[in-house]
Write an enzyme that holds these catalytic residues in place. Sequence first.
Site, PDB file in Angstrom:
ATOM      1  N   GLU A   1       0.821  -1.210   0.000  1.00 12.87           N
ATOM      2  CA  GLU A   1       0.000   0.000   0.000  1.00 12.87           C
ATOM      3  C   GLU A   1       0.855   1.260   0.000  1.00 12.87           C
ATOM      4  O   GLU A   1       1.827   1.376   0.736  1.00 12.87           O
ATOM      5  CB  GLU A   1      -0.941   0.006   1.214  1.00 12.87           C
ATOM      6  CG  GLU A   1      -1.902  -1.176   1.257  1.00 12.87           C
ATOM      7  CD  GLU A   1      -2.919  -1.170   0.112  1.00 12.87           C
ATOM      8  OE1 GLU A   1      -3.014  -0.158  -0.615  1.00 12.87           O
ATOM      9  OE2 GLU A   1      -3.615  -2.187  -0.042  1.00 12.87           O
TER      10      GLU A   1
ATOM     11  N   ARG B   1     -17.851  -0.603   5.496  1.00  9.98           N
ATOM     12  CA  ARG B   1     -18.887  -1.343   4.762  1.00  9.98           C
ATOM     13  C   ARG B   1     -19.538  -2.375   5.663  1.00  9.98           C
ATOM     14  O   ARG B   1     -20.683  -2.792   5.462  1.00  9.98           O
ATOM     15  CB  ARG B   1     -18.217  -2.022   3.556  1.00  9.98           C
ATOM     16  CG  ARG B   1     -19.095  -2.773   2.604  1.00  9.98           C
ATOM     17  CD  ARG B   1     -18.259  -3.368   1.459  1.00  9.98           C
ATOM     18  NE  ARG B   1     -17.057  -4.064   1.929  1.00  9.98           N
ATOM     19  CZ  ARG B   1     -17.033  -5.317   2.352  1.00  9.98           C
ATOM     20  NH1 ARG B   1     -18.122  -6.040   2.365  1.00  9.98           N
ATOM     21  NH2 ARG B   1     -15.896  -5.860   2.780  1.00  9.98           N
TER      22      ARG B   1
ATOM     23  N   CYS C   1      -7.736  -1.262   7.963  1.00 20.12           N
ATOM     24  CA  CYS C   1      -6.369  -1.406   7.458  1.00 20.12           C
ATOM     25  C   CYS C   1      -5.839  -0.061   7.007  1.00 20.12           C
ATOM     26  O   CYS C   1      -4.737   0.352   7.371  1.00 20.12           O
ATOM     27  CB  CYS C   1      -6.319  -2.426   6.323  1.00 20.12           C
ATOM     28  SG  CYS C   1      -6.513  -4.115   6.938  1.00 20.12           S
TER      29      CYS C   1
ATOM     30  N   HIS D   1      -1.416  -5.636   2.165  1.00 18.28           N
ATOM     31  CA  HIS D   1      -2.672  -6.375   2.152  1.00 18.28           C
ATOM     32  C   HIS D   1      -2.418  -7.741   1.526  1.00 18.28           C
ATOM     33  O   HIS D   1      -1.719  -7.831   0.500  1.00 18.28           O
ATOM     34  CB  HIS D   1      -3.730  -5.630   1.312  1.00 18.28           C
ATOM     35  CG  HIS D   1      -4.720  -4.876   2.128  1.00 18.28           C
ATOM     36  ND1 HIS D   1      -5.075  -3.571   1.848  1.00 18.28           N
ATOM     37  CD2 HIS D   1      -5.456  -5.248   3.226  1.00 18.28           C
ATOM     38  CE1 HIS D   1      -5.973  -3.180   2.737  1.00 18.28           C
ATOM     39  NE2 HIS D   1      -6.235  -4.169   3.572  1.00 18.28           N
TER      40      HIS D   1
HETATM   41  N1  PCA Z   1      -8.520  -6.223   6.860  1.00 17.28           N
HETATM   42  C1  PCA Z   1      -9.421  -5.119   7.057  1.00 17.28           C
HETATM   43  C2  PCA Z   1      -9.286  -4.752   8.509  1.00 17.28           C
HETATM   44  C3  PCA Z   1      -8.555  -5.870   9.144  1.00 17.28           C
HETATM   45  C4  PCA Z   1      -8.041  -6.669   8.053  1.00 17.28           C
HETATM   46  O1  PCA Z   1      -7.275  -7.649   8.159  1.00 17.28           O
HETATM   47  C5  PCA Z   1      -9.185  -3.988   6.074  1.00 17.28           C
HETATM   48  O2  PCA Z   1      -8.708  -4.236   4.972  1.00 17.28           O
HETATM   49  O3  PCA Z   1      -9.468  -2.838   6.388  1.00 17.28           O
END
Ligand code: PCA
Length: 214
Positions: A79, A89, A142, A166
């Site tokens: 990211e 959401r 996140c 991610h």
């Molecule tokens: N994914 C979520 C929050 C916690 C996670 O592992 C996100 O992408 O915001």
Amino acid sequence: MRILVTGFEPFGGESVNPSLEAVRALAAWRPQGVTLGVAPLPVSAVGLGAALRAAVAAHAAEAVLLVGQAGSRIEVSVERVGINVIDARIPDNDGAQPVDVPVMPGGPAAYLATLPIKAIAAALRAGGVPAAVSNTAGTFLCNAGLYLACHLAATQFPGLRAGFLHVPLLPEQAARHPGAPSMALPTIVAGLRIAVETIRDTHQDIVAGEGRTD
Ligand code: PCA
């Protein structure tokens, strides 16, 4: 170099979170030249900031790599940016669902990750882990975690470098969501190792075009 790697608790009806599974699997690793710390983070809009701050302080982290699950991603997403918005959401694990509220009232609109995102993406691919730079970490926790880590660096922990990966669902999760992409845990763990080594070894990011229009 003291590097902290965090994973998020399961959320959204899942019983596991690949980020936490991978971070746990990483915990016993002793990379040369790195004191590695690992910590879980809560999927809690109210609790995330304090938990992250406590983990950064406890490990005296010089770099923090947050890791989270992104169910629709087909590769590891490195990211680039955290924005000052939560637009949930689904409810978090406290049942709260903030919509269009700032992560940090009065804070800047966004922070750019300060880990070498291009070098990490390139090293992941070179190591056999599908990966790309991503220009949105979403608007859930996140994204908030990346924003908060950068905000901690800007306000309380000068010199702290921060970034976010991610990761896709695990195959056993994707099997319950037909059509969803997945990545096996050993591949994710290998990716985290490569990312940590790249953070250790890279102080100036490489220049490599990865811009996209999604
Ligand atoms: N994914 C979520 C929050 C916690 C996670 O592992 C996100 O992408 O915001």
